[in-house]
Enzyme design. Structure first.
Site, PDB file in Angstrom:
ATOM      1  N   GLY A   1       6.696   4.607   8.858  1.00 30.48           N
ATOM      2  CA  GLY A   1       5.751   5.708   8.877  1.00 30.48           C
ATOM      3  C   GLY A   1       5.890   6.301  10.313  1.00 30.48           C
ATOM      4  N   SER A   2       4.961   7.038  10.964  1.00 31.80           N
ATOM      5  CA  SER A   2       4.751   7.602  12.301  1.00 31.80           C
ATOM      6  C   SER A   2       4.779   6.661  13.395  1.00 31.80           C
ATOM      7  CB  SER A   2       3.940   8.543  12.410  1.00 31.80           C
ATOM      8  OG  SER A   2       2.396   7.907  12.223  1.00 31.80           O
ATOM      9  N   THR A   3       5.241   6.932  14.716  1.00 28.47           N
ATOM     10  CA  THR A   3       5.360   6.055  15.716  1.00 28.47           C
ATOM     11  C   THR A   3       4.147   5.858  16.143  1.00 28.47           C
ATOM     12  OG1 THR A   3       7.432   6.799  16.182  1.00 28.47           O
ATOM     13  CG2 THR A   3       6.339   6.112  18.250  1.00 28.47           C
TER      14      THR A   3
ATOM     15  N   LYS B   1       0.663  -1.164  -0.025  1.00 28.20           N
ATOM     16  CA  LYS B   1      -0.048   0.036  -0.015  1.00 28.20           C
ATOM     17  C   LYS B   1       0.976   1.143  -0.082  1.00 28.20           C
ATOM     18  CE  LYS B   1      -2.654   3.095   2.986  1.00 28.20           C
ATOM     19  NZ  LYS B   1      -2.138   4.240   1.995  1.00 28.20           N
TER      20      LYS B   1
ATOM     21  N   CYS C   1      12.884  10.598   8.015  1.00 33.77           N
ATOM     22  CA  CYS C   1      12.911   9.942   9.391  1.00 33.77           C
ATOM     23  C   CYS C   1      14.169  10.185  10.273  1.00 33.77           C
ATOM     24  CB  CYS C   1      12.361   8.675   9.334  1.00 33.77           C
ATOM     25  SG  CYS C   1      13.317   7.668   8.036  1.00 33.77           S
TER      26      CYS C   1
ATOM     27  N   GLU D   1       8.928  15.214  16.584  1.00 34.50           N
ATOM     28  CA  GLU D   1       9.371  15.072  15.190  1.00 34.50           C
ATOM     29  C   GLU D   1       8.621  15.943  14.545  1.00 34.50           C
ATOM     30  OE1 GLU D   1       8.245  11.561  12.638  1.00 34.50           O
ATOM     31  OE2 GLU D   1      10.368  11.517  11.910  1.00 34.50           O
TER      32      GLU D   1
ATOM     33  N   GLU E   1       9.638   0.769  10.986  1.00 35.38           N
ATOM     34  CA  GLU E   1      10.583   1.862  10.967  1.00 35.38           C
ATOM     35  C   GLU E   1       9.762   3.039  11.007  1.00 35.38           C
ATOM     36  OE1 GLU E   1      12.330   4.776   9.799  1.00 35.38           O
ATOM     37  OE2 GLU E   1      12.454   4.005   7.604  1.00 35.38           O
TER      38      GLU E   1
ATOM     39  N   GLY F   1       2.644   3.187  13.959  1.00 38.54           N
ATOM     40  CA  GLY F   1       3.458   2.121  14.097  1.00 38.54           C
ATOM     41  C   GLY F   1       2.997   1.405  15.634  1.00 38.54           C
TER      42      GLY F   1
END
Ligand code: NDP
Length: 828
Positions: free
Chosen positions: A244-246, A191, A300, A397, A266, A249
């Site tokens: 992507g973002s924490t 995706k 990132c 971030e 990641e 995740g």
């Protein structure tokens, strides 16, 4: 403008890359369908989303908005394709991957233009960095496909892989994910991010061109809530790989908990860029440009925290401001611009919000005097000084072209400031003193450290995070293990699946060791009888007359035997249900004390590997002196025959020898990426590991987990098997007499799931291993999302701990380490 005026200003003129071929390709294909089974199919919803050109804010293309029905179709296609692709010889896979790499090069310019149009990143970067690296990844992993059979014997593909990628490096992230997956024989449903699907769709066309078998790669575009979540939850997906973002995740970690899906994440970062006073400041300035203004700071691993030694801070800030004044911002297709557009209005708003917050929090903001283009989504390069380390802009971030600068005085302060973050993705260290830089690099908690350079990537060198930057590695050989599993494990899952589907699930989950125990009970009884007969002399009659001296093991924390905080004990029973002893009932407080002791013993990691090896040998030596006693304890707890118990005790000693051997041999490698320099890939300890031991093989199971973890420099908190804890508590004296420093091994007895929950919830535990029932595994994975700790769980399956393939080896060492890549360019 006439020539005289040009000489006056020395301004660059526009140098636009032609967009016509890219736009023609889009016009020819849109609205874009989904790529399933090598065919373009319409989305079930019949809905499309619009892709916008961020440089102009004008619509660019219409892309299919898939839903869970389409995801299901794609997963089925991937599953069918896996049946044959998973068995395709490595050489054949290598040929396809080589062809993909070649075709990427053949379409390089079109891909670069599409990427710049769709994402807003500069053509200089897509043309010279993204696309060449994409090709490099497919070449590199074509090599691993070719070598898999020789270099990774005993490994099989994982199956169908769901891959979810972000918008900041759309095609490069696709390559990082698809190349190792195909190399190891997996099939893929990918995706792309909603904003940036175009290069993935061009990639799909390349799959058709090279004749990749249908279903091996499927591309499903659309929204996260429709496609991403369906992929994550799909029961027939064996692995999820996410960048992507924490926050997302973390939600994926929770959604997949207990499902048995392999997972690599990641995530975000807030990477330090450390400048010592002996660094060449002009190089540093160019380094900062590449660290935070590369890709508009939407990276990132962007060097977003500038840490300057106090005595050079003023000079460096002045130089930086001059350089920022000369940065050029504009249309992504202009070959002369340094900074392109931000990907979306939402992202632009978020950057502005955080910058406003920085100002409100009292930091000093500086931006160049020139204005951004008014059309499109642009944000100027921004520098904050007078930043306090605890403020939002120093911790969060921002994912934009915003740099926050702070100062330090000593190397110790630099390390403390660098590590003052919940992330751990990357760091840059700038100093002309190589000794200093190489001393600092291992002390920074981050997956990549660049010395006098920044943001370098290569397929040969792994990339991935420590702490809340995620787990798993992409790139290098370590990246392959994210897409492969031991053959015995694949076979066991298959058998389990067949048994479950045939309604024989209970039998399938039965422990082989349990079977072993039951079969041996009769034999054990007979042996006990024989022993009694042999000892029937006057001395044994005298011993029998005396009551045994009570031995109630306590907890083993910080090298001392400590009473359980609860003041309660728990009974230990043998297989006939007879009480055979008691151990302490550990609670939350005991676990917290143990974690504290484990942290206090962090010097274990920095000590010599030779010393750790010596101590492991010494444990083996002391265990062997009491081998028979340990065997008898195994018989007493499990009812296995004395012969089997003796085999387990002997195997435990051998296992200690194995990890004593590995302690100074699992040392990492040196990569030679295409640059003048080297990359040191060093396996580092994870720090504090919590572990819950299996019930089968009470001694060997315990030793098999403890030994690799401490051999690699971790300190640990162990929960022994609640059913048979006495083999582990008998080890206290062995540990005490084997020079194991206090706090390296901490043992807390009690209820496995209660104690595991505390460990999995604990923010100062960096990894959690759990060998027990499926429900316990699910809880551990769920709780681990708190600080995104790594987990290693058994999903209720048991392994044959006596077998050296299942019970020891590099799998255990990989779980005990995380690889740090230290980049060292050289030459003038
Ligand atoms: P997200 O993490 O939301 O998106 C990354 C990918 O995950 C996209 O493909 C997205 O789909 C998909 N996704 C989002 N939610 C889910 C879900 N619940 N289940 C499955 N898939 C999901 O990043 P954003 O694009 O929203 O960016 C937000 C912030 O994330 C940035 O400001 C930045 O801080 C960070 N980020 C970090 C990146 C990194 O490389 N570490 C990359 C991108 C962002 P869709 O595009 O359809 O939303």
């Amino acid at each position: 403008m006439n020539i005289m005026e040009i000489f006056d200003t020395m301004e660059y003129g526009p140098a636009p890359e032609a967009a016509n071929l890219g736009l023609a390709w889009i016009a020819e294909h849109q609205p874009f369908g989904l790529f399933i089974n090598n065919k373009w199919v319409k989305p079930a919803s019949k809905q499309y989303i619009e892709s916008i050109n961020p440089s102009t804010s004008k619509p660019l293309a219409r892309v299919a908005a898939a839903n869970s029905e389409d995801v299901d179709k794609a997963v089925k296609a991937a599953r069918t394709a896996f049946e044959s692709w998973g068995k395709t010889p490595g050489h054949v896979r290598a040929r396809y991957m080589y062809a993909i790499a070649r075709h990427i090069q053949k379409h390089a310019r079109l891909l670069a233009v599409l990427e710049s149009l769709d994402n807003g990143k500069t053509i200089r970067e897509t043309r010279d960095i993204d696309i060449p690296l994409v090709a490099r990844h497919f070449y590199y992993y074509a090599g691993w496909a070719q070598l898999m059979e020789q270099e990774m014997p005993g490994f099989a593909p994982v199956g169908v892989v769901g891959q979810i990628i972000p918008w900041n490096f759309p095609l490069l992230m696709l390559a990082w994910k698809i190349a190792p997956a195909l190399a190891m024989g997996n099939t893929v449903v990918l995706k792309p991010a909603r904003y940036t699907s175009l290069t993935a769709l061009k990639f799909a066309e390349i799959m058709q061109e090279v004749g990749l078998p249908p279903g091996v790669v499927n591309i499903v575009t659309g929204e996260a809530s429709q496609v991403g979540e369906a992929l994550v939850r799909h029961p027939d997906v064996n692995k999820i790989a996410f960048t992507g973002s924490t926050d997302v995740g973390r939600s994926i970690r929770r959604a997949t908990a207990g499902s048995g899906k392999k997972l690599s994440l990641e995530l975000g970062g807030k990477s330090p860029f450390i400048v010592f006073d002996d660094a060449d400041l002009d190089s540093v300035v160019e380094g900062v440009v590449d660290a935070i203004w590369f890709n508009q700071g939407q990276v990132c691993c962007a060097g977003s925290r500038l840490l300057m030694q106090e005595n050079i801070a003023e000079r460096l800030v002045a130089k930086l401001r001059v350089r920022m004044e000369h940065l050029r911002i504009g249309d992504s297709l202009d070959k002369g611009v340094d900074i392109g557009a931000i990907v979306s209005p939402g992202q632009l708003k978020e950057i502005q919000r955080l910058v406003n917050q920085g100002v409100e929090e009292g930091a000093q903001m500086w931006q160049p005097s020139w204005a951004c283009p008014t059309e499109g989504y642009f944000f100027p390069p921004t520098l904050f000084t007078n930043v306090s380390p605890a403020t939002t802009i120093a911790q969060v971030e921002i994912f934009g072209p915003v740099l926050v600068a702070m100062t330090f005085r000593t190397p110790e302060e630099a390390v403390a400031l660098a590590n003052n973050t919940r992330f751990g993705l990357a760091a840059s260290v700038w100093s002309d003193n190589t000794n200093l830089a190489l001393d600092i690099a291992p002390r920074i908690k981050a997956g990549s450290v660049w010395i006098n350079c920044t943001n370098l990537f290569d397929a040969s060198s792994g990339f991935g995070g420590y702490r809340e930057s995620g787990f798993g590695r992409e790139g290098g050989k370590e990246g392959l293990y994210e897409y492969a599993q031991p053959v015995w494990e694949a076979r066991m899952k298959q058998e389990f699946h067949i048994a479950e589907n045939s309604g024989n699930g209970a039998a399938a989950s039965k422990s082989s060791a349990d079977g072993r125990a039951m079969a041996a009970q009769q034999e054990a009884g007979e042996e006990e009888h024989k022993d009694d007969a042999g000892e029937n002399d006057g001395m044994s009659a005298y011993r029998d007359a005396l009551p045994a001296i009570d031995r109630t093991p306590k907890m083993f924390i910080g090298g001392k035997q400590a009473r359980p905080d609860s003041g309660y004990s728990r009974e230990v029973y043998d297989r006939q249900g007879r009480a055979i002893g008691q151990v302490g009932e550990g609670n939350r407080k005991d676990i917290r004390n143990a974690v504290e002791a484990a942290h206090a013993a962090c010097g274990w990691a920095s000590g010599a590997a030779h010393t750790r090896a010596q101590i492991l040998y010494y444990i083996a030596e002391n265990l062997s002196a009491r081998e028979d006693e340990f065997a008898r304890r195994i018989v007493q707890q499990t009812g296995v025959s004395h012969a089997d118990a003796a085999r387990e005790a002997r195997a435990s000693i051998s296992r200690l020898f194995s990890y004593a051997a590995w302690a100074d041999k699992y040392e990492g490698v040196v990569h030679r990426p295409p640059l003048r320099g080297a990359v040191l890939a060093l396996p580092e300890p994870i720090d504090v590991i919590g572990m819950a031991c299996p019930d089968e093989f009470p001694l060997l199971g315990f030793i098999s987990l403890v030994a690799p973890a401490i051999a690699m420099g971790n300190t640990i908190v162990v929960i022994p098997s609640p059913q048979s804890p006495l083999s582990a508590t008998d080890c206290y004296q062995v540990l005490e007499t084997s020079d194991v420093p206090a706090g390296v091994v901490n043992i807390v007895t009690g209820h496995r799931d209660t104690l595991s929950q505390v460990l999995a919830d604990h923010d100062d535990v960096d990894s959690m291993w759990y060998f027990g029932p499926l429900e316990g595994c699910r809880r551990v994975e769920l709780a681990s999302a708190g600080n995104m700790k790594r987990t290693w769980v058994s999903y209720g399956h048991t392994r044959d701990w006596l077998d050296t393939v299942q019970g020891e080896g590099q799998e255990f060492l990989r779980e005990s380490t995380q690889v740090k890549n230290i980049w060292i360019p050289y030459g003038e």
